[in-house]
Design a protein around this motif. Structure first.
Motif, PDB file in Angstrom:
ATOM      1  N   LYS A   1       0.856  -1.199   0.000  1.00  0.00           N
ATOM      2  CA  LYS A   1       0.000   0.000   0.000  1.00  0.00           C
ATOM      3  C   LYS A   1       0.888   1.244   0.000  1.00  0.00           C
TER       4      LYS A   1
ATOM      5  N   PHE B   1      -3.101   3.910  -2.708  1.00  0.00           N
ATOM      6  CA  PHE B   1      -3.058   2.892  -3.768  1.00  0.00           C
ATOM      7  C   PHE B   1      -2.776   1.535  -3.126  1.00  0.00           C
TER       8      PHE B   1
ATOM      9  N   LYS C   1      -7.883  -0.598   3.074  1.00  0.00           N
ATOM     10  CA  LYS C   1      -8.699   0.377   2.337  1.00  0.00           C
ATOM     11  C   LYS C   1      -7.791   1.260   1.468  1.00  0.00           C
TER      12      LYS C   1
ATOM     13  N   ASP D   1      -8.022   4.047  -2.227  1.00  0.00           N
ATOM     14  CA  ASP D   1      -8.854   4.675  -3.263  1.00  0.00           C
ATOM     15  C   ASP D   1      -8.643   4.064  -4.644  1.00  0.00           C
ATOM     16  N   VAL D   2      -7.399   3.669  -4.920  1.00  0.00           N
ATOM     17  CA  VAL D   2      -7.072   3.128  -6.250  1.00  0.00           C
ATOM     18  C   VAL D   2      -6.485   1.738  -6.069  1.00  0.00           C
ATOM     19  N   MET D   3      -7.021   0.754  -6.757  1.00  0.00           N
ATOM     20  CA  MET D   3      -6.475  -0.597  -6.615  1.00  0.00           C
ATOM     21  C   MET D   3      -5.976  -1.152  -7.936  1.00  0.00           C
TER      22      MET D   3
ATOM     23  N   ILE E   1     -11.396  -3.276   0.451  1.00  0.00           N
ATOM     24  CA  ILE E   1     -10.526  -2.214  -0.086  1.00  0.00           C
ATOM     25  C   ILE E   1     -11.338  -0.932  -0.319  1.00  0.00           C
TER      26      ILE E   1
ATOM     27  N   PRO F   1     -12.413   0.502  -3.198  1.00  0.00           N
ATOM     28  CA  PRO F   1     -11.750   1.384  -4.161  1.00  0.00           C
ATOM     29  C   PRO F   1     -12.744   2.295  -4.890  1.00  0.00           C
ATOM     30  N   LYS F   2     -12.267   3.514  -5.167  1.00  0.00           N
ATOM     31  CA  LYS F   2     -13.023   4.391  -6.056  1.00  0.00           C
ATOM     32  C   LYS F   2     -12.699   4.043  -7.509  1.00  0.00           C
TER      33      LYS F   2
ATOM     34  N   ALA G   1     -10.057   1.510 -10.227  1.00  0.00           N
ATOM     35  CA  ALA G   1      -9.245   0.294 -10.343  1.00  0.00           C
ATOM     36  C   ALA G   1      -8.662   0.215 -11.738  1.00  0.00           C
TER      37      ALA G   1
ATOM     38  N   LEU H   1     -17.055  -0.083  -8.091  1.00  0.00           N
ATOM     39  CA  LEU H   1     -16.281   1.164  -8.079  1.00  0.00           C
ATOM     40  C   LEU H   1     -17.225   2.348  -7.939  1.00  0.00           C
TER      41      LEU H   1
END
Ligand SMILES: [Zn+2]
Length: 352
Positions: free
Chosen positions: A193, A201, A226, A228-230, A249, A251-252, A254, A294
Motif C-alpha cells: 500500500k 493505492f 482500504k 482509493d485506487v487498486m 478495499i 476502491p473508487k 481500479a 467502483l
C-alpha cells in the motif's frame, strides 16, 4: 479514450504536492512506476517478452524528464517470481541505479522463475540492499499491523509518501492449502500500500482467492487494506477478485494490466501459451464486480472485449463485449497515468 499524450506530467508539475502512478502498457504483465516529488519506486518489472524494450524506454524517457532523480529507483518491488512481473530486472540494473530491492524471498526454481533468484544472488554487486518479505514476518508483528522500514519506504519529501507491506510469501503452509496452492507463486504475491497524504493505492500482484482469504483474515475488522485506487490482481483473472476483497478495499478506481484481447492469437485462431488471448484476460466476472463496485465513473462509456473462457489444452478461448463505465485497463487505455494530489483528488490520463 482520446489520445491525451500531451497530458504527460511535465517536470514543473511534479514539484508540488502530487504523485503519479504510471501503469505502463507492458502487455501481459505488470510494471507500475510511482513518481514522487523526491523519488521513484517501481512495483514489478514485468512485460510481455516483446514489450520489455518498451518498458525500459518508458523508464529512460521518465528519467530524462526528471534529471533531479539521477536515474535512481529508490526501491524496486517484485510481487512474485513470474517473468511477467520480473523479466526486466537484469535490464533495470544495466540502465538505472536501484537502492533497495524487495521480493518475497522464495527460491523455488522452475523455468519461469529465474530472474528474481538472479537478483537475490547479485544485488550487492549493484550497491543495492535487499529484503525478503514474508507473510509470516508480517503476521508476527503485534496487532498484525503493516510492515515498513527504510528499505520498503525509501522516499521522503514535504509530503512524505508512506509505503507499507501487508503480505508476502507464506513460509508456513496455511491450514488446508494443497501443494499446488502453497507452491503457486501467485498466492505468495506481496500486497503493498502506498499513501501520499490522503491519496492511497493498493497493489496485490497476482494474489489469488486463497491468498486473498489469508490477508483478509489477518486484517479482519480493520481499515488497513482500504485504498482509493487498486491494482486488480492477476491481470483481471476471475480467480483474483472477490466481492469481499473489493468491499474491504473500497476502491473508487481500479486498473487492470494485461495485453490486448487478441495478443497471442495465431492465424488459425489458436492461442500462443502464456498470452492474454490464451488466458482470455480480463475475465468478464472480474470486470462485472468492478463495474458494480467502483464509485468513480469514467468520463465516457464505451464497449470493450473481455474474456468468457480461457484456453484449456489448446482450445480456442472465448470472448464477448461489455460496456465499460468505470474500469481502467491497459488493453483499452494503453499506458495509464494516475495523478494523485495529497488531498486525495485523482486524474486519469490514458494514452491509447
Ligand atoms: Zn502475472
Amino acid at each position: 479514450m482520446a489520445c491525451v499524450a500531451n497530458q504527460f506530467p511535465a517536470k514543473a508539475q511534479t514539484t508540488g504536492e502530487k504523485m503519479y502512478a504510471h501503469v505502463i502498457d507492458v502487455g501481459q504483465g505488470l510494471s507500475v512506476l510511482l513518481e514522487f516529488p523526491k523519488g521513484a519506486v517501481l512495483i514489478d518489472a514485468g512485460a510481455a517478452p516483446d514489450r520489455e524494450v518498451a518498458l525500459i524506454t518508458y523508464l529512460k524517457n521518465f528519467f530524462q524528464r526528471r534529471p533531479d532523480l539521477n536515474n535512481t529507483l529508490n526501491s524496486v518491488f517484485i510481487t512474485h517470481q513470474h517473468i511477467d512481473h520480473d523479466i526486466a530486472l537484469d535490464d533495470l540494473t544495466r540502465n538505472f541505479k536501484i537502492l533497495n530491492y524487495l521480493d518475497n524471498g522464495r527460491r523455488r526454481v522452475t523455468i519461469t522463475e529465474v530472474n528474481h533468484i538472479w537478483m537475490q544472488d547479485h544485488y550487492s554487486q549493484f550497491g543495492c540492499k535487499y529484503e525478503a518479505i514474508t507473510f509470516d514476518k508480517i503476521a508476527a508483528i503485534p496487532q498484525h499491523t503493516d510492515l515498513t522500514d527504510d528499505l520498503i519506504d525509501a522516499v521522503g519529501g514535504t509530503v512524505d509518501p508512506k509505503i507499507t507491506v501487508y503480505s508476502g510469501a507464506f513460509v508456513a503452509r496455511p491450514t488446508g492449502w494443497s501443494d499446488d496452492t502453497y507452491n503457486d507463486p501467485n498466492n505468495n504475491s506481496m500486497v503493498i500500500k502506498v499513501t501520499f497524504g490522503s491519496a492511497s493505492f493498493l497493489f496485490s500482484g497476482d494474489l489469488e482467492e486463497t491468498g486473498i482469504a489469508q490477508v483478509l483474515n489477518l486484517y479482519a475488522g480493520t481499515n488497513a487494506l482500504k485504498a482509493d485506487v487498486m491494482q486488480v490482481g492477476h491481470h483481471g483473472s476471475r480467480n483474483a477478485i472477490t466481492t469481499q476483497w473489493i468491499s474491504t478495499i473500497k476502491p473508487k478506481y481500479a486498473f487492470i494490466s494485461c495485453g490486448h484481447w487478441d495478443d497471442g492469437r495465431l492465424p488459425n485462431g489458436k492461442p500462443k501459451i502464456y498470452t492474454t488471448y490464451a488466458y482470455a484476460h480480463p475475465h468478464i466476472e472480474s470486470v462485472q464486480i468492478l463495474e458494480d463496485s467502483l464509485t468513480a465513473t469514467r468520463p465516457v462509456a464505451f464497449t470493450a472485449t473481455v474474456g468468457t473462457k480461457g484456453s484449456y489444452m489448446g482450445s480456442i478461448p472465448q470472448f464477448t463485449t461489455k460496456t465499460i463505465h468505470k474500469t481502467y485497463a491497459t488493453p483499452w487505455d494503453g499506458t495509464i497515468v494516475v495523478t494523485a494530489t495529497s488531498t486525495g483528488q485523482y486524474t486519469f490520463a490514458t494514452h491509447q
